[in-house]
Design a protein around this motif. Sequence first.
Motif, short mmCIF file in Angstrom:
data_model
loop_
_atom_site.label_atom_id
_atom_site.label_comp_id
_atom_site.label_asym_id
_atom_site.label_seq_id
_atom_site.Cartn_x
_atom_site.Cartn_y
_atom_site.Cartn_z
N ASN A 101 0.83 -0.95 0.00
CA ASN A 101 0.07 -0.22 0.08
C ASN A 101 0.87 1.27 -0.06
OD1 ASN A 101 -1.48 2.09 0.89
ND2 ASN A 101 -2.90 0.87 2.11
N LYS A 102 0.70 2.13 -1.12
CA LYS A 102 1.63 3.10 -1.07
C LYS A 102 1.37 4.28 -0.06
CE LYS A 102 2.92 6.98 -4.84
NZ LYS A 102 2.57 7.41 -5.87
N ARG A 103 0.18 4.34 0.45
CA ARG A 103 -0.16 5.36 1.46
C ARG A 103 0.46 5.06 2.66
NH1 ARG A 103 -0.38 10.31 2.23
NH2 ARG A 103 -1.59 10.83 3.92
N ALA A 104 0.39 3.73 3.02
CA ALA A 104 0.94 3.08 4.12
C ALA A 104 2.84 3.46 3.97
CB ALA A 104 0.89 1.73 4.32
N LEU A 105 3.29 3.24 3.04
CA LEU A 105 4.85 3.67 3.15
C LEU A 105 4.92 5.09 3.08
CD1 LEU A 105 7.64 2.85 2.34
CD2 LEU A 105 7.19 3.14 0.13
N GLN A 106 4.04 5.69 2.55
CA GLN A 106 4.09 7.10 2.83
C GLN A 106 4.14 7.84 4.36
OE1 GLN A 106 1.29 8.71 -0.07
NE2 GLN A 106 2.73 8.93 -1.76
N LEU A 107 3.36 7.07 4.85
CA LEU A 107 2.96 7.48 6.27
C LEU A 107 3.98 6.92 6.88
CD1 LEU A 107 -0.95 7.06 6.86
CD2 LEU A 107 0.23 9.07 6.53
N ALA A 108 4.68 5.84 6.80
CA ALA A 108 5.73 5.32 7.54
C ALA A 108 7.03 6.22 7.26
CB ALA A 108 6.06 3.96 7.24
N MET A 109 7.01 6.71 6.37
CA MET A 109 8.20 7.78 6.15
C MET A 109 7.88 8.80 6.65
SD MET A 109 8.56 6.83 1.92
CE MET A 109 9.63 8.37 1.37
N ARG A 110 6.61 9.45 6.48
CA ARG A 110 6.36 10.62 7.47
C ARG A 110 6.63 10.62 8.91
NH1 ARG A 110 0.53 13.24 7.30
NH2 ARG A 110 1.09 13.73 4.96
N ALA A 111 6.45 9.37 9.73
CA ALA A 111 6.79 9.18 10.70
C ALA A 111 8.05 9.11 11.10
CB ALA A 111 6.05 7.79 11.43
N SER A 112 8.94 8.58 10.15
CA SER A 112 10.15 8.46 10.39
C SER A 112 11.04 9.75 10.35
CB SER A 112 11.04 7.71 9.15
OG SER A 112 10.35 6.55 9.03
N LEU A 113 10.41 10.60 9.44
CA LEU A 113 11.01 12.05 9.38
C LEU A 113 10.72 12.73 10.60
CD1 LEU A 113 10.56 13.10 5.74
CD2 LEU A 113 12.66 12.21 6.67
N ALA A 114 9.72 12.77 11.07
CA ALA A 114 8.96 13.43 12.21
C ALA A 114 9.80 13.05 13.63
CB ALA A 114 7.54 12.95 12.49
N ILE A 115 10.62 12.00 13.55
CA ILE A 115 11.43 11.53 14.79
C ILE A 115 12.83 11.25 14.34
CG2 ILE A 115 9.34 10.05 16.07
CD1 ILE A 115 10.72 7.54 15.13
N ASN A 116 13.04 12.34 13.28
CA ASN A 116 14.40 12.58 13.09
C ASN A 116 15.04 11.24 12.71
OD1 ASN A 116 14.21 15.17 14.20
ND2 ASN A 116 13.85 14.21 15.99
#
Length: 507
Positions: A80-95
Amino acid sequence: MRRGGCYNSRFAMARTTMEPPRISPEVMARYEAVIGLEVHAQLQTLTKAFCGCSTKFGASPNSNTCPVCLGLPGALPVLNKRALQLAMRASLAINCTVQQRSRFARKNYFYPDLPKGYQISMYELPLATGGSIEIEVEGEKKRIGVTRLHMEDDAGKSLHEGFPDSDRWSYIDFNRCGVPLIEIVSEPDLRAPAEAYAYLNTLKQILEYTEVSDCNMEEGSLRCDANVSVRLRGAPKFGTKAEVKNLNSFRYLTHALEYEIERQIGVLESGGTVVQETRLWNVAAGRTEPMRSKEFAHDYRYFPDPDLLPVSVSTAMLEDVRRSMPELPDAKMARFLREYGITPYDAGVLTASRSLADYFEAVVKAGAPAKAAANWISVELLRRLKDADKEISECPVAPAALAELLAKIDKSEITAASGKKVFAAMFETGKRAAEIIAAEGLAQISDTSAIEKVAREIIAKNPDNVAKYRAGNEGVFNFFIGQVMRETRGQANPQTVNEILKRVLAE
Ligand SMILES: [Zn+2]
């Protein structure tokens, strides 16, 4: 499924029921705890991680399933592309650093609610690594390392209770099977239950702000396991750790850690050794209990999932995610201070959750003065929500309605004291301020002759106090203010009352 197939309950029955010995504070103080948290958060997608089934919570059991999430032979997963995008967003948000190349792996184990016989997870190549989260405990800031963030899918749910024949049978609901999760693993940087609490709270706030997860703990969208060990203060090496599972609320997390730390110190103090094992927090009994001996990575026989391509993240994809990143809590707080000139305290209260911050901004946008809005929301509104046990999302007063009330106070159409009464009625009934003011006759009395009439009556009735005032007793002036305000039911403009009383008393 016949009962007993689940080794959870089997171990629960074989548990020991010994309370840990009470340890004196002096002995406790000689030790320090070392805690690391593994947090699972459900990604806010409409469909599952590797198929098109809905992720909607509360659907009738086994209605959101298909050959892919049921693990039927020949079914092929697609990420699921959206799942990957959200996981990436979380990754960036916690540096964290998002890896250009990561890979899904199969984590093999048997469980009745895991029809594939393995969980799709990430192992040697996680999505992101090396981040950090800043926490604050009693005014002290501390940076907690994040080892890794990886994606995985969820298992189904075994239902052991709630059916007429639950004493003989367990049921399985596969709706949750294949729902996308991220797992965030912290470094063992936490040293006390209060720090673990602050870490989970900060992480929850970040995931909510970024709309990565709704973090609804009752629905299982945010779950937490803790690795805990203790050592003598100053000891160079970590002690043997136990993993405590099932910490699905902040209260459980705090209580389980307090219990587990004391238990392990008790074991060491009585000359024993802490066993590396997985323990379960028993809510009813208020203690951790052994569940199984700790499994090791090799027990799972991880291997790359041959059905899924490696995940390749391009610079452009990462930039897209970075650009779409919503404002984070710290940035929002700084902006509130700068743009609205409110106090740091109010800014802290208002940015505690994104929904409250959004509510505040909507009130200001609807025309309310920012400082008054901040003050009313952090005092009146939050108090009433708390008393009514409601979330801000359930607030019966819409932002525009509160703005209308605050504008009336600002323009002296009603006094602040009446404003509180009007607000209480708005909260109770959901009616607009204007309607309540008209119905209750709460409009501010700005007719000076009416106020003067009341003032003269009160002065005439209290010759003793008039004499005291004229003899130089300034304190008695407040008595007259209070009487006029009472007589006008708090609707007189206090400034006008003050001026009129001074003038009439001086006659
Ligand atoms: Zn499916």
